[in-house]
Design an enzyme around this catalytic site. Structure first.
Site, PDB file in Angstrom:
ATOM      1  N   VAL A 253       0.987  -1.212   0.184  1.00 40.03           N
ATOM      2  CA  VAL A 253       0.119  -0.078  -0.079  1.00 40.03           C
ATOM      3  C   VAL A 253       0.836   1.235   0.115  1.00 40.03           C
ATOM      4  CG1 VAL A 253      -1.916   1.226   1.119  1.00 40.03           C
ATOM      5  CG2 VAL A 253      -2.060  -1.423   1.199  1.00 40.03           C
ATOM      6  N   CYS A 254       0.584   2.224  -0.853  1.00 35.36           N
ATOM      7  CA  CYS A 254       1.308   3.377  -0.845  1.00 35.36           C
ATOM      8  C   CYS A 254       0.774   4.488   0.092  1.00 35.36           C
ATOM      9  CB  CYS A 254       1.194   3.967  -2.481  1.00 35.36           C
ATOM     10  SG  CYS A 254       2.240   5.439  -2.551  1.00 35.36           S
ATOM     11  N   LEU A 255       1.482   4.823   1.053  1.00 35.72           N
ATOM     12  CA  LEU A 255       1.142   5.657   2.011  1.00 35.72           C
ATOM     13  C   LEU A 255       2.548   6.769   2.209  1.00 35.72           C
ATOM     14  CD1 LEU A 255      -0.686   3.669   4.818  1.00 35.72           C
ATOM     15  CD2 LEU A 255      -1.708   5.508   2.928  1.00 35.72           C
TER      16      LEU A 255
END
Length: 326
Positions: free
Chosen positions: A91-93
Site C-alpha cells: 500500500v502506498c502511504l
C-alpha cells in the site's frame, strides 16, 4: 529468537523495544506481533472504524521492516479481503516505502497501524493499492473477515482481536503520533481537465468576453503611461544635449567669410649687402583687427663665413706682396 540477532544492532534494539511495548498493552482497536522466526516481519490485526461500512470487520496484514529501520520506512500489505485495499500488494502511504522522503525515525509500528486505520473510510480514487468497492460489498467483506484465518498465525481474526478484549480507547498521545498521510493519486489531473472540458461553451465565451473587457482599459492605461514616460524621458535627455551644443558653439572662435576679411598687406623685404633677404609678414587676428607690425631683424652671417673671408683677404695680400717683392 533474541539469540539469533545482534542485540547491539540499532534496528534489532528498536524492534525489540516496540515488541515489548505492544505485548504489555492490550488495545481493543488493534494488535501486532513479530513472527517467531523473523523479527523484521510483523503481523497485525485492526478493527474497522466505527460508524462506517467497516465497523463489524477485522482485517489482518503484514508489516515488513527494512534492515535500516527505523531510518527507512516499512512496507504494508493486507491479507484479509476488505474492499478498500488490494490484497498481497504494498500500500502506498506517506509512511511506507513508496515515500521514504516523508518518513521520520520517531515513527514506529504503532504509528503505521493508527495511520492505516484512519485511512479506511476515505476514497481510493485510483490510488496505488486502493479499491473502490460499494458500501454493501464492504459490509459483506466485514462480516466474513471475522472468520478469516491467517496461514502463518493459524488463528482467526476473531481470536486475534476478540470482543472480550478490554475496550481501551486510543489515547491522546497515540492520536498525536498519527502523521499526515496520503496515497499517490493518478486521477487528480484527469478529473480537473474533465471538469474544464465539460463546461458550457456559452459560459466559456462569456468568460472570455469579460476577461477581454477587463484587459482593454488596463492595456490602454499602461500604453498611455508608457508613452508619457517615454516622452518625458526624451525631453529630459534632449535638453542637456542642446545646452551642451550651445556651450560648445560659444567656446569655438567665430569665423568670417572671405568677403569680410581685410586685404592682405604687402610683404616687406629687406636686402642686405651680403645678399640675404629678410621677409616680414603682417597677420591679422580672427575678428579682423590689425595686429602690431613685427619689427624686422637683419640676419647676421655665420662666424665661419667671416673667418673664411678674412683668410682669403690675407691670402690675396700675401700673394701680391710676394709677387711685387720678387
Amino acid at each position: 529468537m533474541a539469540n539469533k540477532y545482534n542485540l547491539k544492532n540499532p534496528a534489532v534494539k528498536r524492534i525489540m523495544q516496540e515488541a515489548r511495548e505492544l505485548a504489555t498493552e492490550s488495545c481493543y482497536e488493534y494488535e501486532a506481533h513479530p513472527l517467531e522466526d523473523n523479527l523484521f516481519e510483523w503481523h497485525f490485526t485492526v478493527r474497522g472504524p466505527g460508524d462506517t461500512e467497516f465497523e463489524e470487520g477485522r482485517y489482518h496484514g503484514r508489516i515488513l521492516l527494512p534492515a535500516e529501520y527505523p531510518f527507512k520506512p516499512p512496507e504494508l500489505i493486507f491479507l484479509t479481503p476488505n474492499g478498500r485495499f488490494e490484497l498481497n500488494t504494498k500500500v502506498c502511504l506517506s509512511i511506507t516505502g513508496y515515500h521514504p522522503e516523508y518518513w521520520q525515525p520517531a515513527w514506529g509500528i504503532r504509528t503505521v497501524i493508527l495511520a492505516v486505520m484512519g485511512f479506511f473510510p476515505t476514497e481510493a480514487r485510483g490510488a496505488i493499492g486502493g479499491l473502490d468497492y460499494t458500501k454493501e460489498e464492504r459490509r459483506v467483506f466485514a462480516k466474513r473477515s471475522n472468520t478469516w484465518m491467517c496461514s502463518v498465525c493459524q488463528l482467526r481474526n476473531g481470536e486475534l482481536l476478540s470482543d472480550n478484549a478490554p475496550r481501551k480507547k486510543i489515547s491522546s498521545s497515540d492520536q498525536q503520533d498519527i502523521p499526515n498521510f496520503s496515497l499517490s493519486y493518478r486521477k487528480d489531473n484527469n478529473d480537473k481537465s474533465k471538469d474544464e472540458t465539460e463546461q458550457n461553451p456559452v459560459e466559456q465565451k462569456q468568460q472570455i468576453a469579460d476577461s477581454t473587457k477587463e484587459i482593454q482599459p488596463t492595456l490602454s492605461t499602461s500604453l498611455s503611461q508608457s508613452y508619457s514616460s517615454c516622452s518625458s524621458t526624451a525631453d529630459s535627455s534632449s535638453a542637456p544635449q542642446h545646452q551642451k551644443v550651445q556651450q560648445e558653439k560659444k567656446k569655438q572662435p567665430s569665423t568670417t567669410s572671405p568677403s569680410t576679411l581685410p586685404a592682405k598687406q604687402p610683404t616687406v623685404t629687406d636686402v642686405s649687402s651680403s645678399g640675404t633677404t629678410n621677409t616680414n609678414n603682417n597677420n591679422n587676428n580672427n575678428n579682423g583687427a590689425s595686429s602690431p607690425r613685427i619689427q624686422t631683424r637683419r640676419n647676421r652671417p655665420p662666424l665661419w663665413l667671416d673667418g673664411l673671408i678674412g683668410a682669403l683677404v690675407m691670402l690675396v695680400i700675401a700673394l701680391l706682396i710676394r709677387r711685387y717683392a720678387w
